[in-house]
Design a protein around this motif. Structure first.
Motif, PDB file in Angstrom:
ATOM      1  N   ARG A  47       0.852  -1.187   0.000  1.00 47.12           N
ATOM      2  CA  ARG A  47       0.000   0.000   0.000  1.00 47.12           C
ATOM      3  C   ARG A  47       0.892   1.244   0.000  1.00 47.12           C
ATOM      4  O   ARG A  47       1.932   1.274   0.655  1.00 47.12           O
ATOM      5  CB  ARG A  47      -0.910  -0.007   1.229  1.00 47.12           C
ATOM      6  CG  ARG A  47      -1.898   1.166   1.292  1.00 47.12           C
ATOM      7  CD  ARG A  47      -3.039   0.883   2.252  1.00 47.12           C
ATOM      8  NE  ARG A  47      -2.560   0.424   3.559  1.00 47.12           N
ATOM      9  CZ  ARG A  47      -3.323  -0.263   4.411  1.00 47.12           C
ATOM     10  NH1 ARG A  47      -4.557  -0.600   4.078  1.00 47.12           N
ATOM     11  NH2 ARG A  47      -2.837  -0.620   5.585  1.00 47.12           N
ATOM     12  N   ASN A  48       0.451   2.259  -0.722  1.00 50.49           N
ATOM     13  CA  ASN A  48       1.167   3.546  -0.789  1.00 50.49           C
ATOM     14  C   ASN A  48       2.635   3.347  -1.166  1.00 50.49           C
ATOM     15  O   ASN A  48       3.544   3.751  -0.440  1.00 50.49           O
ATOM     16  CB  ASN A  48       1.043   4.296   0.539  1.00 50.49           C
ATOM     17  CG  ASN A  48      -0.414   4.598   0.892  1.00 50.49           C
ATOM     18  OD1 ASN A  48      -1.256   4.759   0.007  1.00 50.49           O
ATOM     19  ND2 ASN A  48      -0.707   4.663   2.173  1.00 50.49           N
ATOM     20  N   GLU A  50       6.182   3.728  -3.123  1.00 56.55           N
ATOM     21  CA  GLU A  50       7.038   4.678  -3.838  1.00 56.55           C
ATOM     22  C   GLU A  50       7.838   3.884  -4.850  1.00 56.55           C
ATOM     23  O   GLU A  50       8.481   2.886  -4.495  1.00 56.55           O
ATOM     24  CB  GLU A  50       7.974   5.403  -2.878  1.00 56.55           C
ATOM     25  CG  GLU A  50       7.290   6.458  -2.045  1.00 56.55           C
ATOM     26  CD  GLU A  50       8.305   7.272  -1.252  1.00 56.55           C
ATOM     27  OE1 GLU A  50       8.964   8.149  -1.859  1.00 56.55           O
ATOM     28  OE2 GLU A  50       8.457   7.010  -0.056  1.00 56.55           O
ATOM     29  N   ALA A  66       4.820   8.490  -6.029  1.00 56.78           N
ATOM     30  CA  ALA A  66       3.973   7.851  -5.025  1.00 56.78           C
ATOM     31  C   ALA A  66       2.739   7.266  -5.703  1.00 56.78           C
ATOM     32  O   ALA A  66       2.109   7.919  -6.543  1.00 56.78           O
ATOM     33  CB  ALA A  66       3.563   8.859  -3.957  1.00 56.78           C
ATOM     34  N   MET A  67       2.414   6.030  -5.357  1.00 52.30           N
ATOM     35  CA  MET A  67       1.222   5.371  -5.886  1.00 52.30           C
ATOM     36  C   MET A  67       0.266   5.137  -4.725  1.00 52.30           C
ATOM     37  O   MET A  67       0.513   4.308  -3.852  1.00 52.30           O
ATOM     38  CB  MET A  67       1.598   4.049  -6.554  1.00 52.30           C
ATOM     39  CG  MET A  67       2.571   4.192  -7.714  1.00 52.30           C
ATOM     40  SD  MET A  67       2.935   2.612  -8.512  1.00 52.30           S
ATOM     41  CE  MET A  67       1.314   2.143  -9.132  1.00 52.30           C
ATOM     42  N   GLU A  68      -0.807   5.904  -4.700  1.00 48.68           N
ATOM     43  CA  GLU A  68      -1.764   5.782  -3.605  1.00 48.68           C
ATOM     44  C   GLU A  68      -2.597   4.513  -3.759  1.00 48.68           C
ATOM     45  O   GLU A  68      -2.825   4.031  -4.871  1.00 48.68           O
ATOM     46  CB  GLU A  68      -2.678   7.007  -3.562  1.00 48.68           C
ATOM     47  CG  GLU A  68      -1.927   8.304  -3.250  1.00 48.68           C
ATOM     48  CD  GLU A  68      -2.882   9.472  -3.139  1.00 48.68           C
ATOM     49  OE1 GLU A  68      -4.098   9.275  -3.365  1.00 48.68           O
ATOM     50  OE2 GLU A  68      -2.410  10.584  -2.833  1.00 48.68           O
ATOM     51  N   GLY A  69      -3.036   3.987  -2.636  1.00 59.10           N
ATOM     52  CA  GLY A  69      -3.881   2.810  -2.660  1.00 59.10           C
ATOM     53  C   GLY A  69      -3.078   1.519  -2.609  1.00 59.10           C
ATOM     54  O   GLY A  69      -1.890   1.498  -2.301  1.00 59.10           O
ATOM     55  N   THR A  70      -3.765   0.438  -2.965  1.00 57.17           N
ATOM     56  CA  THR A  70      -3.182  -0.906  -2.863  1.00 57.17           C
ATOM     57  C   THR A  70      -2.724  -1.393  -4.229  1.00 57.17           C
ATOM     58  O   THR A  70      -3.401  -1.179  -5.229  1.00 57.17           O
ATOM     59  CB  THR A  70      -4.218  -1.892  -2.293  1.00 57.17           C
ATOM     60  OG1 THR A  70      -4.636  -1.425  -1.006  1.00 57.17           O
ATOM     61  CG2 THR A  70      -3.637  -3.287  -2.149  1.00 57.17           C
ATOM     62  N   SER A  97      -2.485  -2.052 -10.032  1.00 57.37           N
ATOM     63  CA  SER A  97      -3.366  -1.320  -9.112  1.00 57.37           C
ATOM     64  C   SER A  97      -4.618  -2.129  -8.828  1.00 57.37           C
ATOM     65  O   SER A  97      -5.197  -2.742  -9.731  1.00 57.37           O
ATOM     66  CB  SER A  97      -3.755   0.038  -9.710  1.00 57.37           C
ATOM     67  OG  SER A  97      -2.615   0.840  -9.914  1.00 57.37           O
ATOM     68  N   GLY A 115       7.134   1.128   0.691  1.00 59.43           N
ATOM     69  CA  GLY A 115       5.738   0.716   0.608  1.00 59.43           C
ATOM     70  C   GLY A 115       5.349  -0.091   1.832  1.00 59.43           C
ATOM     71  O   GLY A 115       6.135  -0.894   2.342  1.00 59.43           O
ATOM     72  N   GLU A 116       4.125   0.142   2.314  1.00 58.23           N
ATOM     73  CA  GLU A 116       3.620  -0.573   3.492  1.00 58.23           C
ATOM     74  C   GLU A 116       3.190  -1.985   3.098  1.00 58.23           C
ATOM     75  O   GLU A 116       2.454  -2.184   2.129  1.00 58.23           O
ATOM     76  CB  GLU A 116       2.436   0.174   4.092  1.00 58.23           C
ATOM     77  CG  GLU A 116       1.826  -0.518   5.308  1.00 58.23           C
ATOM     78  CD  GLU A 116       0.538   0.136   5.765  1.00 58.23           C
ATOM     79  OE1 GLU A 116      -0.159  -0.464   6.608  1.00 58.23           O
ATOM     80  OE2 GLU A 116       0.210   1.243   5.260  1.00 58.23           O
TER      81      GLU A 116
END
Length: 255
Positions: A47-48, A50, A66-70, A97, A115-116
């Motif tokens: 998630r989130n 880079e 940055a890529m928001e979301g999952t 995505s 990334g989380e």
């Protein structure tokens, strides 16, 4: 071209904890297990993220975005190396995505820099007798040097000839003047963590704990730790091979 034949490896399989950063997670695994060179294969849901994409001209990596979301990363491939004296984790992946109702969309690919973790399952092949050092300049930061680690410190590479014979040096006079048992005791005193033993059954193994009460702890090429009882073995003077100090051991003959 940089290429090296390696012989000593350890293999890991595991899962990183949800909530932690994926790069930090692999750095922790590498640091705690004294890994300076290795290859990572993984599948992950992050998630989130880079991501540093490949530049349009193909000469390097672009600025991190940055890529928001999952995102779903069915195949992550990367490695552990060294850059500016520090561990460097390089993860290459194509990211899909995840939209509404779990549908995936075509994504992008590049180098993950953060990334989380929601899920990350991996295998890791650790190489014991080689370290690859990365450039710190622009571009892809490719490997620029091959080094051999001694006790996990970087040291200049020493040419190795795996197919050639290992030359045993002439024993020092102190060994020659003592009887066999006394000579073995003197040689055992030289053994240190990071040296190697050449065992007739296990092959070349690294010393992980110095001898205590005629017991020596070694790590087999499989990664397993075992104890050798030196009281029933003959230890020969050390020899140098490929930058390593190797003690050959033989089982004493009865009678």
């Amino acid at each position: 071209m940089i290429i090296s034949q390696f012989q000593e490896t350890r293999r890991f399989i595991g899962r990183l904890d949800p909530g932690q950063d994926v790069i930090a997670g692999f750095k922790t695994v590498s640091s705690e297990n004294h890994i300076q060179c290795g290859w990572i294969t993984a599948s992950a849901i992050l998630r989130n993220v880079e991501l540093m994409p490949v530049s349009s001209d193909g000469t390097g990596l672009g600025e991190a975005v940055a890529m928001e979301g999952t995102v779903f990363c069915p195949t992550v491939s990367g490695n552990v190396s060294s850059q500016d004296g520090n561990l460097d984790i390089r993860l290459y992946a194509s990211l899909l995505s995840v939209g509404k109702a779990g549908k995936t969309k075509t994504g992008t690919g590049g180098v993950i820099v953060g990334g989380e973790i929601l899920l990350c399952e991996f295998t890791l092949l650790a190489v014991e007798d080689a370290t690859l050092v990365r450039q710190s300049d622009e571009g892809f930061g490719s490997w620029q040097q091959l080094q051999t680690p001694f006790d996990y410190d970087l040291a200049p590479v020493v040419p190795r000839h795996p197919s050639g014979p290992l030359t045993r040096p002439t024993p020092a006079p102190i060994y020659q003047s003592a009887d066999e048992d006394e000579a073995t005791e003197l040689i055992i005193l030289e053994m240190k963590v990071g040296d190697f033993v050449d065992h007739p059954r296990f092959g070349v193994c690294k010393i992980v704990h110095a001898p205590v009460d005629e017991k020596l702890s070694i790590r087999l090429p499989t990664g397993k730790h075992v104890d050798l009882h030196l009281g029933v073995m003959r230890v020969l003077p050390p020899k140098q091979a490929g930058g390593r100090k190797i003690f050959q051991v033989e089982v004493k003959r009865k009678g």
